[in-house]
Design an enzyme around this catalytic site. Structure first.
Site, PDB file in Angstrom:
ATOM      1  N   CYS A   7       0.869  -1.184   0.000  1.00  0.00           N
ATOM      2  CA  CYS A   7       0.000   0.000   0.000  1.00  0.00           C
ATOM      3  C   CYS A   7       0.901   1.227   0.000  1.00  0.00           C
ATOM      4  O   CYS A   7       2.080   1.120  -0.339  1.00  0.00           O
ATOM      5  CB  CYS A   7      -0.982  -0.015   1.175  1.00  0.00           C
ATOM      6  SG  CYS A   7      -0.216   0.051   2.807  1.00  0.00           S
ATOM      7  N   ASN A  10       2.410   1.486   4.237  1.00  0.00           N
ATOM      8  CA  ASN A  10       2.732   0.205   4.889  1.00  0.00           C
ATOM      9  C   ASN A  10       2.491   0.263   6.395  1.00  0.00           C
ATOM     10  O   ASN A  10       3.223  -0.344   7.179  1.00  0.00           O
ATOM     11  CB  ASN A  10       4.180  -0.235   4.578  1.00  0.00           C
ATOM     12  CG  ASN A  10       4.497  -1.672   4.971  1.00  0.00           C
ATOM     13  OD1 ASN A  10       5.653  -2.003   5.210  1.00  0.00           O
ATOM     14  ND2 ASN A  10       3.507  -2.534   5.049  1.00  0.00           N
ATOM     15  N   CYS A  12      -1.195   0.732   7.395  1.00  0.00           N
ATOM     16  CA  CYS A  12      -2.632   0.456   7.593  1.00  0.00           C
ATOM     17  C   CYS A  12      -3.097  -0.774   6.795  1.00  0.00           C
ATOM     18  O   CYS A  12      -3.283  -1.855   7.354  1.00  0.00           O
ATOM     19  CB  CYS A  12      -3.483   1.663   7.209  1.00  0.00           C
ATOM     20  SG  CYS A  12      -3.155   3.129   8.209  1.00  0.00           S
ATOM     21  N   ARG A  13      -3.277  -0.596   5.491  1.00  0.00           N
ATOM     22  CA  ARG A  13      -3.900  -1.666   4.697  1.00  0.00           C
ATOM     23  C   ARG A  13      -3.002  -2.871   4.465  1.00  0.00           C
ATOM     24  O   ARG A  13      -3.427  -4.020   4.708  1.00  0.00           O
ATOM     25  CB  ARG A  13      -4.358  -1.112   3.336  1.00  0.00           C
ATOM     26  CG  ARG A  13      -5.480  -0.112   3.452  1.00  0.00           C
ATOM     27  CD  ARG A  13      -5.644   0.677   2.172  1.00  0.00           C
ATOM     28  NE  ARG A  13      -4.491   1.541   1.916  1.00  0.00           N
ATOM     29  CZ  ARG A  13      -4.315   2.264   0.830  1.00  0.00           C
ATOM     30  NH1 ARG A  13      -5.221   2.217  -0.134  1.00  0.00           N
ATOM     31  NH2 ARG A  13      -3.257   3.024   0.699  1.00  0.00           N
ATOM     32  N   SER A  14      -1.774  -2.645   3.992  1.00  0.00           N
ATOM     33  CA  SER A  14      -0.946  -3.819   3.679  1.00  0.00           C
ATOM     34  C   SER A  14      -0.516  -4.601   4.927  1.00  0.00           C
ATOM     35  O   SER A  14      -0.435  -5.830   4.858  1.00  0.00           O
ATOM     36  CB  SER A  14       0.260  -3.454   2.782  1.00  0.00           C
ATOM     37  OG  SER A  14       1.109  -2.528   3.388  1.00  0.00           O
ATOM     38  N   ASP A 117      -8.334   3.778   1.572  1.00  0.00           N
ATOM     39  CA  ASP A 117      -7.303   4.130   2.549  1.00  0.00           C
ATOM     40  C   ASP A 117      -7.976   4.657   3.824  1.00  0.00           C
ATOM     41  O   ASP A 117      -8.648   5.691   3.787  1.00  0.00           O
ATOM     42  CB  ASP A 117      -6.411   5.209   1.927  1.00  0.00           C
ATOM     43  CG  ASP A 117      -5.205   5.497   2.789  1.00  0.00           C
ATOM     44  OD1 ASP A 117      -5.170   5.025   3.946  1.00  0.00           O
ATOM     45  OD2 ASP A 117      -4.303   6.190   2.303  1.00  0.00           O
TER      46      ASP A 117
HETATM   47  P1  4NP Z   1      -1.714   2.849   4.142  1.00  0.00           P
HETATM   48  O1  4NP Z   1      -2.299   4.221   4.737  1.00  0.00           O
HETATM   49  O2  4NP Z   1      -1.214   3.182   2.751  1.00  0.00           O
HETATM   50  O3  4NP Z   1      -2.903   1.960   4.129  1.00  0.00           O
HETATM   51  O4  4NP Z   1      -0.611   2.424   5.088  1.00  0.00           O
HETATM   52  C1  4NP Z   1      -1.537   5.398   4.792  1.00  0.00           C
HETATM   53  C2  4NP Z   1      -0.615   5.559   5.791  1.00  0.00           C
HETATM   54  C3  4NP Z   1       0.120   6.727   5.861  1.00  0.00           C
HETATM   55  C4  4NP Z   1      -0.074   7.725   4.926  1.00  0.00           C
HETATM   56  C5  4NP Z   1      -1.007   7.551   3.913  1.00  0.00           C
HETATM   57  C6  4NP Z   1      -1.728   6.386   3.840  1.00  0.00           C
HETATM   58  N1  4NP Z   1       0.655   8.937   5.009  1.00  0.00           N
HETATM   59  O5  4NP Z   1       0.395   9.836   4.213  1.00  0.00           O
HETATM   60  O6  4NP Z   1       1.531   9.052   5.877  1.00  0.00           O
END
Ligand code: 4NP
Length: 146
Positions: A7, A10, A12-14, A117
């Site tokens: 994702c 790295n 939340c989702r992945s 997200d």
């Molecule tokens: P992820 O979510 O891609 O599911 O891990 C996010 C985590 C952090 C950020 C964006 C999305 N960020 O902008 O820091």
């Protein structure tokens, strides 16, 4: 079988996809290696987002020991399958591929759809967990048949 979940951050989702597929594969006695990475590098070395850790823990899965890593081009050679959570992830990962063989390893985690997200919306963690869990069950079933 070596599977990588990708994702953006790295955190939340992945990590959820990583933890859930690892949990289900282990439960079924499958000797699979599951990992995750982000296309962005802001959170490298960090544990998953506390909200992701919590929703996983509420469902009996511990993802707290995972640490974020940044997707690297050499991952294409190490992993058999690379699942990405949304279309931006797909574009970013494919931009680093250097051969058809590498490109063919990459697909959306949900065919023709995306995992939203949840980073900016606390209320999305529960539905995102459920979505990833349901799709993980399907993926494991499909991969065992192939
Ligand atoms: P992820 O979510 O891609 O599911 O891990 C996010 C985590 C952090 C950020 C964006 C999305 N960020 O902008 O820091």
């Amino acid at each position: 079988m070596k599977i990588l979940m990708v994702c953006l951050g790295n955190i939340c989702r992945s990590p959820l996809a990583h933890g859930i597929v690892e949990y289900l594969a282990t439960e079924q006695g499958l000797d699979w290696s599951v990992d995750s990475a982000g296309t962005g590098n802001w959170h490298v070395g960090q544990a998953p987002d506390p909200r992701a850790i919590k929703v996983a823990r509420n469902n009996g899965i511990d993802i707290s020991t995972q640490r974020a890593q940044h997707f690297q081009p050499h991952f294409f050679d190490h992993y058999d399958l690379i699942f990405v959570m949304d279309r931006q992830n797909l574009q970013d990962v494919l931009a680093l591929a250097e051969s058809d063989g590498q490109r063919q390893k990459v697909s959306l985690f949900i065919e023709n759809d995306v995992v939203p997200d949840p980073y900016y919306d606390d209320d999305l963690f529960d539905p995102v967990f459920s979505l990833i869990y349901r799709r993980s069950v399907q993926i494991i079933g499909q991969l065992q048949q192939s």
